[in-house]
Design a protein around this motif. Structure first.
Motif, short mmCIF file in Angstrom:
data_model
loop_
_atom_site.label_atom_id
_atom_site.label_comp_id
_atom_site.label_asym_id
_atom_site.label_seq_id
_atom_site.Cartn_x
_atom_site.Cartn_y
_atom_site.Cartn_z
N CYS A 223 0.82 -1.22 0.00
CA CYS A 223 0.00 0.00 0.00
C CYS A 223 0.85 1.27 0.00
N CYS A 224 2.15 1.11 -0.31
CA CYS A 224 3.06 2.27 -0.38
C CYS A 224 3.71 2.32 -1.76
N PRO A 225 3.00 2.78 -2.78
CA PRO A 225 3.53 2.73 -4.14
C PRO A 225 4.71 3.65 -4.39
N ARG A 226 4.94 4.64 -3.50
CA ARG A 226 6.04 5.59 -3.70
C ARG A 226 7.17 5.40 -2.68
N LEU A 227 7.15 4.30 -1.95
CA LEU A 227 8.16 4.09 -0.91
C LEU A 227 9.54 3.91 -1.53
N HIS A 228 10.49 4.77 -1.14
CA HIS A 228 11.86 4.72 -1.65
C HIS A 228 12.85 4.19 -0.63
N ALA B 173 8.53 -2.94 -5.61
CA ALA B 173 8.96 -2.51 -6.94
C ALA B 173 9.48 -1.08 -6.96
N SER B 174 9.29 -0.34 -5.86
CA SER B 174 9.68 1.08 -5.83
C SER B 174 10.89 1.36 -4.95
N LEU B 175 11.30 0.40 -4.14
CA LEU B 175 12.32 0.63 -3.13
C LEU B 175 13.68 0.90 -3.75
N HIS B 176 14.35 2.00 -3.29
CA HIS B 176 15.70 2.34 -3.72
C HIS B 176 16.74 2.09 -2.62
N GLU B 177 16.30 2.16 -1.36
CA GLU B 177 17.22 2.00 -0.24
C GLU B 177 16.60 1.08 0.80
N LEU B 178 17.35 0.06 1.21
CA LEU B 178 16.93 -0.85 2.27
C LEU B 178 18.04 -0.93 3.29
N SER B 179 17.74 -0.56 4.54
CA SER B 179 18.72 -0.56 5.61
C SER B 179 18.15 -1.34 6.79
N ILE B 180 18.83 -2.42 7.16
CA ILE B 180 18.40 -3.24 8.29
C ILE B 180 19.59 -3.39 9.22
N VAL C 74 13.21 -8.97 -2.70
CA VAL C 74 12.97 -8.80 -4.14
C VAL C 74 12.72 -7.31 -4.36
N ALA C 75 13.71 -6.62 -4.92
CA ALA C 75 13.61 -5.18 -5.12
C ALA C 75 14.35 -4.81 -6.40
N PRO C 76 13.68 -4.84 -7.53
CA PRO C 76 14.35 -4.62 -8.83
C PRO C 76 14.95 -3.24 -8.99
N MET C 77 14.48 -2.22 -8.23
CA MET C 77 15.00 -0.86 -8.35
C MET C 77 15.97 -0.51 -7.23
N LEU C 78 16.32 -1.45 -6.37
CA LEU C 78 17.16 -1.17 -5.21
C LEU C 78 18.56 -0.74 -5.64
N LYS C 79 19.04 0.37 -5.04
CA LYS C 79 20.38 0.88 -5.32
C LYS C 79 21.33 0.72 -4.13
N GLN C 80 20.79 0.73 -2.90
CA GLN C 80 21.63 0.67 -1.71
C GLN C 80 21.04 -0.34 -0.74
N LEU C 81 21.89 -1.28 -0.29
CA LEU C 81 21.45 -2.33 0.63
C LEU C 81 22.41 -2.40 1.80
N THR C 82 21.87 -2.27 3.01
CA THR C 82 22.65 -2.39 4.24
C THR C 82 21.98 -3.43 5.12
N MET C 83 22.73 -4.47 5.50
CA MET C 83 22.19 -5.55 6.32
C MET C 83 23.15 -5.87 7.45
N SER C 84 22.63 -5.95 8.67
CA SER C 84 23.40 -6.36 9.84
C SER C 84 22.50 -7.27 10.67
N PHE C 85 22.87 -8.55 10.77
CA PHE C 85 21.97 -9.49 11.43
C PHE C 85 22.74 -10.66 12.03
#
Length: 443
Positions: free
Chosen positions: A190-195, A213-220, A233-244
């Motif tokens: 329900c967030c079509p513009r979430l970046h 489909a809209s996500l550009h940055e994912l930080s966890i 699954v994020a075809p437009m993702l440019k930056q990924l940060t993961m710490s787990f």
């Protein structure tokens, strides 16, 4: 004469007009905004009749910040904003003055009605920070629609947060969550513009699913969970940060456009082992700084208390983290006196490593506890010295902590035989190695 001047002085020291009320509204609002606290703004109403009239001048602020108002009073305070202006920021920080046992069931305090009251102000940015000690973790809270909000930040939110059917966040671009990780599928759908999606210190009992489909940055940052898996699954993702933290979960990342990766996985029990070696950490760095070479780093620890032959499990676990290309392999090995050649060649023979690495760096870290490596030790489960691996791209080798023992010399010889393009070899001697001993003569 003196009496008249005395009377004049008396009249001048007793003001007859409210000078603050004569100031323009824009200036008064600017003063209140600088306070960064609604409670402080309300207290200033004693200074001016007009300041306190019509519900309070603070109700016309564009940035409304509640920092020291107790939870039961928040909804009433929001209700005083009868005709809300274009609110750019609504920030609610419940003061951490309560302790378990000082409040009754927090569900009766009206989380749902408070969020609905906040949504009615239609802020551009909504921040809600709550002391987690107060929460009834069985409470289900429905997130209302924030039609104009571009940024939502929820900190220490340990309740069951749910997005009901029909609720959309059409303007939302940034979502930041801390606490209990909700089911992200309804949020993302329900967030079509979430970046940007930012998760910090989140706890989850199920699979982490991020499909957008809209996500550009994912930080966890610091994901704690009974790890069932990570699926991104994020075809437009440019930056990924993961710490787990992991004990061996399934990992699937589909992000073909990613440019910057910072991936850090630390292992807990049950252990991922190879012989006497226990996997401790796997990191992958790509594009963090200009000119940075993509690097895969593996940390392992040798100890006689671990026995295992799970070669395939060890390699398969490391391969899960190869979510992007890399050309440098760094191995940080705590040897405790054991041979490391078998482990290193076990890793180098992996297809995605042997054909791509241009630089190999091995850091040998010695333990303060001296351990003897006995004859036929399990740290050498097979004769790695007779193996041949094609390291066709390898150009540079660096070994830190080199002592010149027989197995270290054998390892260096074998590497030079397997790498026809090798141009540079650097050996940093261990502090325990003397320039005059036999090992230095071998080197």
């Amino acid at each position: 004469m003196e009496s008249r001047s005395g009377r004049r002085r008396l009249r001048s020291s007793s003001p007859t007009e409210d000078r603050i009320s004569t100031l323009p509204d824009d200036l008064l609002l600017l003063i209140l905004a600088r306070l960064r606290s609604i409670a402080a703004a309300v207290r200033t109403s004693v200074l001016s009749r007009r300041w306190s009239g019509s519900g309070g001048l603070w109700t016309r602020l564009h940035e409304i910040v509640f920092r020291d108002i107790t939870f039961p009073s928040l909804e009433a305070a929001l209700g005083r904003v009868v005709d809300p202006p274009a609110v750019s920021l609504l920030e609610i920080r419940v003061p951490d003055v309560h302790r378990p046992g000082t409040e009754t069931n927090v569900g009766g305090l009206g989380f749902n009605s408070l969020l609905r009251a906040a949504a009615q102000l239609a802020p551009e940015e909504f921040v809600f920070r709550f002391p987690w000690d107060l929460t009834d973790r069985s409470l289900v809270v429905d997130m209302p629609c924030f039609p104009r909000t571009t940024s939502i930040v929820l900190v220490n939110f340990f309740l069951f947060l749910r997005v009901p059917d029909g609720v959309d966040f059409l303007a939302l671009e940034t979502l930041s969550l801390s606490g209990r990780l909700p089911d992200l599928d309804p949020w993302l759908s329900c967030c079509p513009r979430l970046h940007a999606l930012r998760l910090r210190r989140v706890f989850s009992e199920g699979e982490l699913r991020v499909i957008s489909a809209s996500l550009h940055e994912l930080s966890i940052f610091r994901l704690y969970q009974r790890m069932h898996g990570i699926n991104i699954v994020a075809p437009m993702l440019k930056q990924l940060t993961m710490s787990f933290f992991s004990s061996g979960a399934s990992i699937s990342v589909l992000a073909p456009m990613v440019e910057k990766v910072s991936w850090d996985c630390r292992y807990s029990k049950p252990s991922i082992v190879f012989g006497l070696w226990r996997l401790e950490q796997v990191t992958l760095q790509m594009g963090e700084t200009q000119g940075h070479v993509p690097t895969l780093q593996i940390c392992a620890h040798a100890t006689s208390s671990i026995l295992g032959t799970e070669e395939h499990t060890f390699a398969e676990e490391i391969e899960k983290h190869m979510i992007a290309g890399f050309s440098v392999l760094e191995l940080h090995l705590t040897t405790n006196g054991h041979a490391f050649g078998a482990l290193v060649f076990h890793l180098l023979k992996m297809v995605r490593i042997c054909g791509s690495i241009r630089r190999l760096k091995v850091v040998l870290e010695r333990s303060t506890v001296k351990e003897e490596c006995p004859f036929d030790c399990f740290c050498e489960p097979w004769n790695w010295r007779s193996k041949t691996i094609s390291l066709s791209a390898l150009e540079e080798v660096e070994i830190n902590g080199f002592q010149g023992y027989g197995q270290e010399i054998d390892f260096l010889k074998l590497i030079s035989q397997c790498a026809p393009m090798l141009k540079k070899t650097t050996m940093m001697l261990s502090e325990e190695t003397s320039p005059s001993n036999d090992e230095s003569a071998k080197i």
